[in-house]
Structure formats: C-alpha cells, structure tokens
Design a protein around this motif. Structure first.
Motif, PDB file in Angstrom:
ATOM      1  N   TRP A 271       0.813  -1.213   0.000  1.00 41.60           N
ATOM      2  CA  TRP A 271       0.000   0.000   0.000  1.00 41.60           C
ATOM      3  C   TRP A 271       0.849   1.268   0.000  1.00 41.60           C
ATOM      4  CZ3 TRP A 271      -4.746   0.251  -1.480  1.00 41.60           C
ATOM      5  CH2 TRP A 271      -5.577  -0.872  -1.368  1.00 41.60           C
ATOM      6  N   ALA A 272       2.012   1.214   0.650  1.00 42.11           N
ATOM      7  CA  ALA A 272       2.893   2.390   0.674  1.00 42.11           C
ATOM      8  C   ALA A 272       3.394   2.712  -0.732  1.00 42.11           C
ATOM      9  CB  ALA A 272       4.069   2.147   1.611  1.00 42.11           C
ATOM     10  N   THR A 273       3.750   1.655  -1.472  1.00 44.78           N
ATOM     11  CA  THR A 273       4.207   1.852  -2.850  1.00 44.78           C
ATOM     12  C   THR A 273       3.077   2.355  -3.734  1.00 44.78           C
ATOM     13  OG1 THR A 273       5.796   0.035  -2.546  1.00 44.78           O
ATOM     14  CG2 THR A 273       5.357   0.759  -4.808  1.00 44.78           C
ATOM     15  N   GLN A 274       1.879   1.809  -3.524  1.00 40.54           N
ATOM     16  CA  GLN A 274       0.724   2.251  -4.295  1.00 40.54           C
ATOM     17  C   GLN A 274       0.463   3.739  -4.083  1.00 40.54           C
ATOM     18  OE1 GLN A 274      -1.036   0.821  -6.542  1.00 40.54           O
ATOM     19  NE2 GLN A 274      -1.162  -1.375  -6.227  1.00 40.54           N
ATOM     20  N   PHE A 275       0.573   4.194  -2.837  1.00 40.00           N
ATOM     21  CA  PHE A 275       0.333   5.614  -2.555  1.00 40.00           C
ATOM     22  C   PHE A 275       1.431   6.479  -3.174  1.00 40.00           C
ATOM     23  CE2 PHE A 275       0.481   9.497   0.021  1.00 40.00           C
ATOM     24  CZ  PHE A 275      -0.846   9.903  -0.099  1.00 40.00           C
ATOM     25  N   LEU A 276       2.675   5.975  -3.161  1.00 42.96           N
ATOM     26  CA  LEU A 276       3.774   6.718  -3.783  1.00 42.96           C
ATOM     27  C   LEU A 276       3.543   6.866  -5.285  1.00 42.96           C
ATOM     28  CD1 LEU A 276       6.536   8.072  -3.725  1.00 42.96           C
ATOM     29  CD2 LEU A 276       7.586   5.787  -3.865  1.00 42.96           C
ATOM     30  N   ILE A 277       3.059   5.805  -5.937  1.00 42.49           N
ATOM     31  CA  ILE A 277       2.746   5.864  -7.372  1.00 42.49           C
ATOM     32  C   ILE A 277       1.648   6.897  -7.624  1.00 42.49           C
ATOM     33  CG2 ILE A 277       1.792   4.554  -9.318  1.00 42.49           C
ATOM     34  CD1 ILE A 277       3.118   2.046  -8.052  1.00 42.49           C
ATOM     35  N   PHE A 278       0.624   6.885  -6.763  1.00 37.14           N
ATOM     36  CA  PHE A 278      -0.451   7.877  -6.864  1.00 37.14           C
ATOM     37  C   PHE A 278       0.105   9.288  -6.715  1.00 37.14           C
ATOM     38  CE2 PHE A 278      -3.324  10.686  -4.524  1.00 37.14           C
ATOM     39  CZ  PHE A 278      -4.436  10.710  -5.355  1.00 37.14           C
ATOM     40  N   ALA A 279       0.980   9.489  -5.722  1.00 34.20           N
ATOM     41  CA  ALA A 279       1.554  10.806  -5.460  1.00 34.20           C
ATOM     42  C   ALA A 279       2.373  11.291  -6.652  1.00 34.20           C
ATOM     43  CB  ALA A 279       2.423  10.760  -4.204  1.00 34.20           C
ATOM     44  N   ARG A 280       3.144  10.401  -7.224  1.00 36.44           N
ATOM     45  CA  ARG A 280       3.962  10.796  -8.374  1.00 36.44           C
ATOM     46  C   ARG A 280       3.105  11.152  -9.584  1.00 36.44           C
ATOM     47  NH1 ARG A 280       9.734   7.671  -8.958  1.00 36.44           N
ATOM     48  NH2 ARG A 280      10.540   8.157  -6.880  1.00 36.44           N
ATOM     49  N   GLN A 281       1.966  10.482  -9.733  1.00 34.36           N
ATOM     50  CA  GLN A 281       1.078  10.834 -10.848  1.00 34.36           C
ATOM     51  C   GLN A 281       0.536  12.249 -10.692  1.00 34.36           C
ATOM     52  OE1 GLN A 281      -1.767   7.678 -12.363  1.00 34.36           O
ATOM     53  NE2 GLN A 281      -1.022   6.750 -10.473  1.00 34.36           N
TER      54      GLN A 281
END
Length: 365
Positions: A271-281
C-alpha cells in the motif's frame, strides 16, 4: 457566432487531430528504439487478473467522467440534462486533447455550455467555477502529498541521472506556481474585488506587447464582474458537492496507473508503494501543465517512463505501459471528438451557415 464556428472548425481539422497522435508515436518510437529489451517483456504475464484490473482502470476513467458530469449539472442548477452534460464534457475533453496543456479546452467551453441552452453569463460562471475547483484540487493536494510522502521517495528516481531529476522538479515547481498564481488572481476577482481585477487587467494590457489582446482582456474582466455576485452567493453545500465531484474525478484518474500496474504485477506493490505511485502521478500532471504540445503528447510519455519507470521491470516495459495509459486516459477523447464535434457543429451552426449561403449578399451574381 461565426468566429466561434471558425474556431471549432480549425480545431477539428485533420491536421489538428493527427498532430498530437504523431507526436506521441514519434516520442515512444524513439524511446523504444533506445530502450527496447525483449527480456523485460518476458516478465509480463496476461491472466484473468489482468483483465479484472484493466477493467478497473477503465472504470476509474468512468468515475472521472461521471464526477465531471455531476459537477457541471450541479453548477447549472440542474438546467442541463444528463445527456447534455455528458456531451459538454466530451466536447470539452476533445478540445483539451488537441490544444497545449497550458491552454486546455476552456477557451471554447463557454460556447459549448451556452449552445446547450444556458445563457452566456451563466455559461461563463460555470466555466470559471470549474476552473476554480480544478485548480483548488491541485493547490490543496500538492502540499498534502509533500507532507505525506518522503521527499527522497518523491523526487529521487532509480536509474535516472541527476540532471533529468532536477529538470522534472523544476517542471513541477513551474506548473504549481502557474496554478497558484492563476487561482490567486481568479479568487481575488471572483470573491473579493472583481472591478479591481478588471482595472488591473486593462492596465497590464496597455503595454505594446499585450495590446492586441486588450479586447479579450476587457471581455474576461467583464465576465469576472458578471459572475462574481452569482458565485459569491452560492451556499456551502453547493461548493461541497461541486468540490466533492472534482475530488473524486481527479483522484479516480490518478488511480488508473495503479490499476494498470496491478494488472500485471499485483504481488509486487504494497500500500505504501501504491500511494507513492499515486503521489507521483499527481506531480506528473502538474509537470504536464507546462508542456507546449497538444494534450501533453510526447512529454507525457517521456515523463511517465522517467518518473514511474522504477516501479516496472525495465525501461521498455515502462514505455509500453505509458502507451497503454494514454490509450485509456487520452486517445478515447481524441477519437470520440472526431464523431461528436462535427455533428454538434452541424446541429448548432448548420442553419446559420445555410442561411448565410442562401442570402442574396452571399451570391456572386
């Protein structure tokens, strides 16, 4: 209205539609030529899980469009039907797809709303309100992302040289600055001192370099004055509903990439990686604001590969995912517009054109 028709005709010309497609294809072709690695593609496995998550990605775009439709309907006081609201959103998205990201489709949005049965003043207020809400989303979310995500995780990209990393940071800062300044000026004009803003605009456009756009600035200032009273007296529930629709629209759009990655590598992301991907988008979309190409074509694919590539098996796979991402989030609006816009122009301008052609003054005899 004749000028509006000419603007629309220019935007739907084959050149205008093909141009962003060619730019995107040229950039991804070059990147694939430089980065192609067949072994990286061997790590992609297509299963029923892939089908499920690809459908989730498409559903996210459905939620995004639904939020926009709900928002414009609420802004119109439910004067726009669901069909008209959907049509306006697709017309708007199409013009955004064929114009540079910094310009977008708002220049013709007032016309779209007006021709669907809303008075010009109200149409202008609706477009200004949507612009205000979109910019507010980015202005609020970007600082929240900076607070919630480690700065090193957000900006340091594995396998990307320091020069590119710094360039992308400056693109993000530049895009955010443009949005912040625009929102500050718009907020001041709409909610504080509309006449003062118009006066300031007219002063600025006295300069020789800007004088040719003085008439447009005068119209924009008049629109702000006309719309200020109406928007300032909207209820809290009105702004809550419209911003809620805005929040769900943009957030759903950012989850598209997460869904695409889950389609092929579901077990690789916590989930932490998923949120980081969202943030970068979110940061990536701010970067795209300063792109000079139509719809960010070429630049979007490049930033996707550089900024999100570390979450994928290889650079060539990142490029392939960038293409798939654009196929879901960008090209559908481009091609849908080819069918929707000509019919819309014919319906709303056809009689005007035929009457002009049939008038005695149009005859050469």
């Amino acid at each position: 209205m004749q000028d509006s028709e000419q603007q629309l005709t220019q935007k739907i010309s084959p050149y205008k539609i093909i141009y962003p497609v060619l730019i995107g294809l040229a950039v991804v072709s070059y990147m694939l030529y430089k980065e192609f690695d067949i072994t990286a593609f061997q790590q992609i496995t297509f299963t029923w899980n892939s089908v499920l998550w690809l459908l989730v990605a498409v559903f996210c775009m459905f939620i995004r469009d639904l939020g926009y439709v709900i928002r414009i309907r609420v802004l119109s006081g439910n004067r726009l039907s669901w069909i008209k609201s959907i049509r306006i959103i697709f017309l708007w998205e199409f013009t955004s797809a064929v114009t540079p990201s910094a310009i977008g489709g708002t220049s013709l949005a007032i016309l779209f709303v007006n021709k669907e049965g809303i008075k010009v003043g109200r149409s202008s207020a609706i477009v200004m309100a949507t612009s205000f809400l979109d910019e507010l989303y980015f202005i609020l979310m970007f600082p929240l992302i900076l607070l919630c995500v480690s700065q090193s995780d957000l900006w340091n990209m594995a396998g990307v040289n320091e020069g590119i990393s710094k360039s992308l940071i400056w693109f993000a800062v530049g895009g955010y600055s443009i949005k912040f300044i625009y929102l500050a000026i718009l907020s001041y004009g709409l909610f504080k001192n509309p006449r003062g803003l118009k006066y300031l605009l007219m002063k600025c456009f006295k300069f020789k370099l800007l004088r040719q756009w003085r008439h447009n600035a005068n119209e924009a200032g008049s629109d702000i004055i006309r719309n200020s009273y109406e928007l300032r007296h909207m209820s809290f529930s009105f702004w809550l509903k419209t911003f809620g629709a805005t929040f769900f629209s943009w957030t759903a759009r950012y989850w598209v990439v997460n869904a695409l990655l889950m389609a092929f590598w579901a077990g690789h992301y916590n989930w932490a990686t998923q949120f980081l991907i969202f943030a970068r988008q979110l940061v990536m979309w701010i970067m795209m604001l300063v792109s000079p190409t139509p719809g960010g074509s070429g630049f979007a694919e490049f930033v996707f590969k550089e900024y999100l590539g570390e979450f994928l098996p290889g650079a060539s796979v990142a490029i392939a995912m960038a293409i798939l991402w654009r196929l879901i989030t960008y090209y559908p609006y481009l091609f849908a517009g080819v069918f929707i816009v000509p019919k819309w122009v014919s319906r709303h301008f056809g009689n005007h054109t035929r009457n002009k052609a049939a008038s005695p003054t149009s005859s050469n005899s």
